[in-house]
Design a protein around this motif. Structure first.
Motif, PDB file in Angstrom:
ATOM      1  N   LEU A 116      -4.824 -11.522   3.200  1.00  0.00           N
ATOM      2  CA  LEU A 116      -3.924 -10.855   2.195  1.00  0.00           C
ATOM      3  C   LEU A 116      -2.499 -10.184   2.646  1.00  0.00           C
ATOM      4  CD1 LEU A 116      -6.789 -10.951   1.200  1.00  0.00           C
ATOM      5  CD2 LEU A 116      -6.580  -9.054  -0.218  1.00  0.00           C
ATOM      6  N   ASP A 117      -1.496 -10.689   1.835  1.00  0.00           N
ATOM      7  CA  ASP A 117      -0.394 -10.263   2.389  1.00  0.00           C
ATOM      8  C   ASP A 117       0.498  -9.432   1.423  1.00  0.00           C
ATOM      9  OD1 ASP A 117       2.217 -10.031   3.693  1.00  0.00           O
ATOM     10  OD2 ASP A 117       2.663 -12.020   3.197  1.00  0.00           O
ATOM     11  N   ARG A 118       0.454  -7.958   1.694  1.00  0.00           N
ATOM     12  CA  ARG A 118       1.127  -7.040   0.723  1.00  0.00           C
ATOM     13  C   ARG A 118       0.904  -7.603  -0.741  1.00  0.00           C
ATOM     14  NH1 ARG A 118       6.399  -8.010   4.420  1.00  0.00           N
ATOM     15  NH2 ARG A 118       5.249  -9.989   4.521  1.00  0.00           N
ATOM     16  N   ASN A 119      -0.266  -7.138  -1.146  1.00  0.00           N
ATOM     17  CA  ASN A 119      -0.637  -7.316  -2.749  1.00  0.00           C
ATOM     18  C   ASN A 119      -0.021  -6.115  -3.422  1.00  0.00           C
ATOM     19  OD1 ASN A 119      -2.601  -9.814  -3.513  1.00  0.00           O
ATOM     20  ND2 ASN A 119      -2.329  -9.612  -1.214  1.00  0.00           N
ATOM     21  N   VAL A 120       0.766  -6.006  -4.301  1.00  0.00           N
ATOM     22  CA  VAL A 120       1.089  -5.009  -5.171  1.00  0.00           C
ATOM     23  C   VAL A 120       1.044  -5.220  -6.705  1.00  0.00           C
ATOM     24  CG1 VAL A 120       2.854  -3.462  -5.647  1.00  0.00           C
ATOM     25  CG2 VAL A 120       2.664  -4.226  -3.173  1.00  0.00           C
ATOM     26  N   VAL A 121       0.679  -4.279  -7.512  1.00  0.00           N
ATOM     27  CA  VAL A 121       0.512  -4.641  -8.913  1.00  0.00           C
ATOM     28  C   VAL A 121       1.962  -4.556  -9.391  1.00  0.00           C
ATOM     29  CG1 VAL A 121      -0.332  -3.525 -11.160  1.00  0.00           C
ATOM     30  CG2 VAL A 121      -1.726  -3.369  -9.155  1.00  0.00           C
ATOM     31  N   VAL A 185      -2.929  -2.887  -2.916  1.00  0.00           N
ATOM     32  CA  VAL A 185      -4.275  -3.407  -2.721  1.00  0.00           C
ATOM     33  C   VAL A 185      -4.544  -4.097  -1.606  1.00  0.00           C
ATOM     34  CG1 VAL A 185      -6.595  -3.990  -4.013  1.00  0.00           C
ATOM     35  CG2 VAL A 185      -4.399  -3.041  -5.303  1.00  0.00           C
ATOM     36  N   GLY A 186      -5.451  -3.585  -0.805  1.00  0.00           N
ATOM     37  CA  GLY A 186      -5.812  -4.160   0.470  1.00  0.00           C
ATOM     38  C   GLY A 186      -7.160  -5.158   0.539  1.00  0.00           C
ATOM     39  N   ALA A 187      -7.424  -5.465   1.563  1.00  0.00           N
ATOM     40  CA  ALA A 187      -8.834  -6.163   1.754  1.00  0.00           C
ATOM     41  C   ALA A 187     -10.148  -5.510   1.399  1.00  0.00           C
ATOM     42  CB  ALA A 187      -8.720  -6.871   3.057  1.00  0.00           C
ATOM     43  N   ASN A 188     -10.091  -4.120   1.649  1.00  0.00           N
ATOM     44  CA  ASN A 188     -11.231  -3.383   0.927  1.00  0.00           C
ATOM     45  C   ASN A 188     -11.319  -3.325  -0.231  1.00  0.00           C
ATOM     46  OD1 ASN A 188      -9.089  -1.724   0.752  1.00  0.00           O
ATOM     47  ND2 ASN A 188      -9.871   0.070   1.884  1.00  0.00           N
ATOM     48  N   TRP A 189     -10.549  -4.004  -1.175  1.00  0.00           N
ATOM     49  CA  TRP A 189     -10.946  -4.331  -2.777  1.00  0.00           C
ATOM     50  C   TRP A 189     -12.218  -4.856  -2.538  1.00  0.00           C
ATOM     51  CZ3 TRP A 189      -9.369  -1.878  -6.722  1.00  0.00           C
ATOM     52  CH2 TRP A 189      -9.321  -2.365  -8.084  1.00  0.00           C
ATOM     53  N   PHE A 190     -12.475  -5.826  -1.673  1.00  0.00           N
ATOM     54  CA  PHE A 190     -13.606  -6.656  -1.738  1.00  0.00           C
ATOM     55  C   PHE A 190     -14.552  -6.013  -0.713  1.00  0.00           C
ATOM     56  CE2 PHE A 190     -10.476  -9.731  -2.975  1.00  0.00           C
ATOM     57  CZ  PHE A 190     -10.839  -9.953  -4.394  1.00  0.00           C
ATOM     58  N   GLU A 272      -9.881  -4.552   6.960  1.00  0.00           N
ATOM     59  CA  GLU A 272      -8.810  -4.145   6.129  1.00  0.00           C
ATOM     60  C   GLU A 272      -7.694  -3.770   6.888  1.00  0.00           C
ATOM     61  OE1 GLU A 272      -6.261  -1.758   3.647  1.00  0.00           O
ATOM     62  OE2 GLU A 272      -8.162  -3.239   3.512  1.00  0.00           O
ATOM     63  N   GLU A 273      -7.790  -3.439   8.165  1.00  0.00           N
ATOM     64  CA  GLU A 273      -6.592  -3.384   9.126  1.00  0.00           C
ATOM     65  C   GLU A 273      -5.733  -4.597   9.140  1.00  0.00           C
ATOM     66  OE1 GLU A 273      -5.451  -1.818  13.779  1.00  0.00           O
ATOM     67  OE2 GLU A 273      -7.385  -1.747  12.868  1.00  0.00           O
ATOM     68  N   ASN A 274      -6.397  -5.737   9.367  1.00  0.00           N
ATOM     69  CA  ASN A 274      -5.562  -6.970   9.491  1.00  0.00           C
ATOM     70  C   ASN A 274      -5.476  -7.691   7.918  1.00  0.00           C
ATOM     71  OD1 ASN A 274      -5.055  -6.523  12.164  1.00  0.00           O
ATOM     72  ND2 ASN A 274      -7.176  -7.456  12.471  1.00  0.00           N
ATOM     73  N   GLY A 275      -5.944  -7.290   6.894  1.00  0.00           N
ATOM     74  CA  GLY A 275      -5.957  -7.704   5.909  1.00  0.00           C
ATOM     75  C   GLY A 275      -6.551  -9.084   5.757  1.00  0.00           C
ATOM     76  N   VAL A 315     -12.889   5.680   1.231  1.00  0.00           N
ATOM     77  CA  VAL A 315     -12.445   5.715   2.684  1.00  0.00           C
ATOM     78  C   VAL A 315     -12.371   6.820   3.332  1.00  0.00           C
ATOM     79  CG1 VAL A 315     -10.641   5.027   4.271  1.00  0.00           C
ATOM     80  CG2 VAL A 315     -11.044   3.335   2.469  1.00  0.00           C
ATOM     81  N   GLY A 316     -12.133   7.925   2.476  1.00  0.00           N
ATOM     82  CA  GLY A 316     -11.909   9.261   3.245  1.00  0.00           C
ATOM     83  C   GLY A 316     -13.391   9.856   3.429  1.00  0.00           C
ATOM     84  N   ALA A 317     -14.345   9.632   2.543  1.00  0.00           N
ATOM     85  CA  ALA A 317     -15.893   9.789   2.864  1.00  0.00           C
ATOM     86  C   ALA A 317     -16.303   9.230   4.132  1.00  0.00           C
ATOM     87  CB  ALA A 317     -16.691   9.630   1.600  1.00  0.00           C
ATOM     88  N   LEU A 318     -15.791   7.966   4.260  1.00  0.00           N
ATOM     89  CA  LEU A 318     -16.284   7.547   5.661  1.00  0.00           C
ATOM     90  C   LEU A 318     -15.735   8.068   6.946  1.00  0.00           C
ATOM     91  CD1 LEU A 318     -16.426   3.638   4.713  1.00  0.00           C
ATOM     92  CD2 LEU A 318     -18.476   5.054   5.019  1.00  0.00           C
ATOM     93  N   GLU A 319     -14.539   8.538   6.813  1.00  0.00           N
ATOM     94  CA  GLU A 319     -13.820   9.109   7.856  1.00  0.00           C
ATOM     95  C   GLU A 319     -14.219  10.545   8.116  1.00  0.00           C
ATOM     96  OE1 GLU A 319      -9.705   8.475   6.832  1.00  0.00           O
ATOM     97  OE2 GLU A 319      -9.848   6.594   7.169  1.00  0.00           O
TER      98      GLU A 319
END
Length: 332
Positions: A116-121, A185-190, A272-275, A315-319
């Protein structure tokens, strides 16, 4: 056949046809008949044939027991609601194929790596303004001098940088528009283990014959066949068929370079880091092909995030320390 005399059901028969016991009641019957308003035109019976066939169902009805389909746009959206995803999809690039081993069974599974490359709404499509609900996603990057002025104004209205690819993803209702315009929106959308559908343009293979393009078996390889082993055979009849090639005849022609949908691919890994999103099986198109990725229609809807805010909270809950310990125990 002479016409039948009309029957006047409201009139009394002559007195001499009545029995003697009933003649004494004639004055009373005539008095009651005078009080009843008679129609100005006497009733005439119509002789016809009663049909024993049941009426045919409406040919516009989806099922004979149900009423005919409504032709309004609202009814059309309701009919498609069960097969419209709840949330938007994303744009990805095909990076190539590899294999992954299942640690439990040791089985190797062929998979495709998508990035994924910089997906934006970029925009929202609403029912009131556009007739349907959809999310417009932009991906990649492009210099402003290589973008047309209308698209520059479109990106400026959303306050996002010019994008290289733009695609729309239909959603079921207004809840699918929870991802606001301008959010990334990043890869962790899935999530790992969910099912997705993939749309892409297949590889163009140029002009191909009938055997390669449509899978024909060809002509016999022996018994007098000469120079017709890979021929497709007859293309149409003569006088009986109109001396023409019927429409839709499968013949030699351009192969590939068309939109292809692959359904029900399982996500094996999300980075998520590398998309990076890794899916099972093959994906249409060559390397670096633009791919549209969305939740699968033929599988139960995933319990994934509906907005970027839900994504960040997860993500905040996991961190947090407790979340990290829980994740480590789950891995162990």
């Amino acid at each position: 056949m002479p016409p039948k005399a009309p029957l006047h059901w409201g009139l009394l028969p002559p007195a001499f046809l009545l029995p003697s016991s009933t003649r004494s009641l004639l004055p009373l019957l005539q008095q009651n008949a005078a009080q009843i308003s008679r129609p100005s035109v006497p009733y005439t019976s119509v002789r016809s044939i009663k049909s024993t066939n049941t009426p045919r169902p409406d040919r516009f009805a989806h099922k004979p027991s149900k009423p005919a389909l409504n032709s309004t746009s609202t009814a059309a959206l309701e009919r498609k609601a069960h097969s419209t995803p709840l949330r938007t999809g994303l744009i990805a690039l095909k990076r190539g194929m590899t294999g992954m081993y299942d640690p439990a069974t040791g089985k190797r599974t062929a998979c495709t790596v998508l990035q994924l490359d910089r997906n934006v709404v970029v925009a929202h499509k609403t029912r009131a303004k556009n007739g349907y609900f959809a999310v417009q996603i932009g991906a990649g990057q492009r210099e402003a001098r290589n973008v047309t002025k209308p698209m520059l104004g479109h990106f400026a209205a959303a306050q996002v940088s010019p994008k290289r690819w733009v695609a729309e993803f239909k959603v079921k209702d207004e809840a699918g528009l929870s991802v606001r315009v301008g959010e990334s929106v990043g890869a962790n959308w899935f999530t790992q283990g969910q099912w997705v559908d993939v749309w892409a343009i297949s590889r163009g293979m140029g002009f191909a014959g009938g055997m390669k393009r449509h899978g024909f078996s060809g002509q016999p390889a022996s018994h007098g066949q000469s120079l017709m082993h890979r021929g497709m055979g007859s293309a149409g009849g003569s006088q009986g068929s109109g001396s023409r090639v019927l429409p839709g005849k499968r013949m030699a022609g351009n192969m590939g370079n068309e939109s292809v949908t692959v359904k029900n691919l399982k996500i094996l890994q999300v980075d998520e880091e590398n998309g990076i999103v890794v899916v099972t099986g093959a994906v249409p198109g060559p390397k670096n092909q633009v791919i549209k990725l969305q939740d699968a229609l033929g599988k139960p809807w995933p319990k994934g995030p509906m907005s970027v805010a839900e994504l960040q909270s997860a993500v905040g809950a996991l961190e947090t320390p407790s979340g990290t310990e829980a994740a480590a125990s789950a891995v162990a």
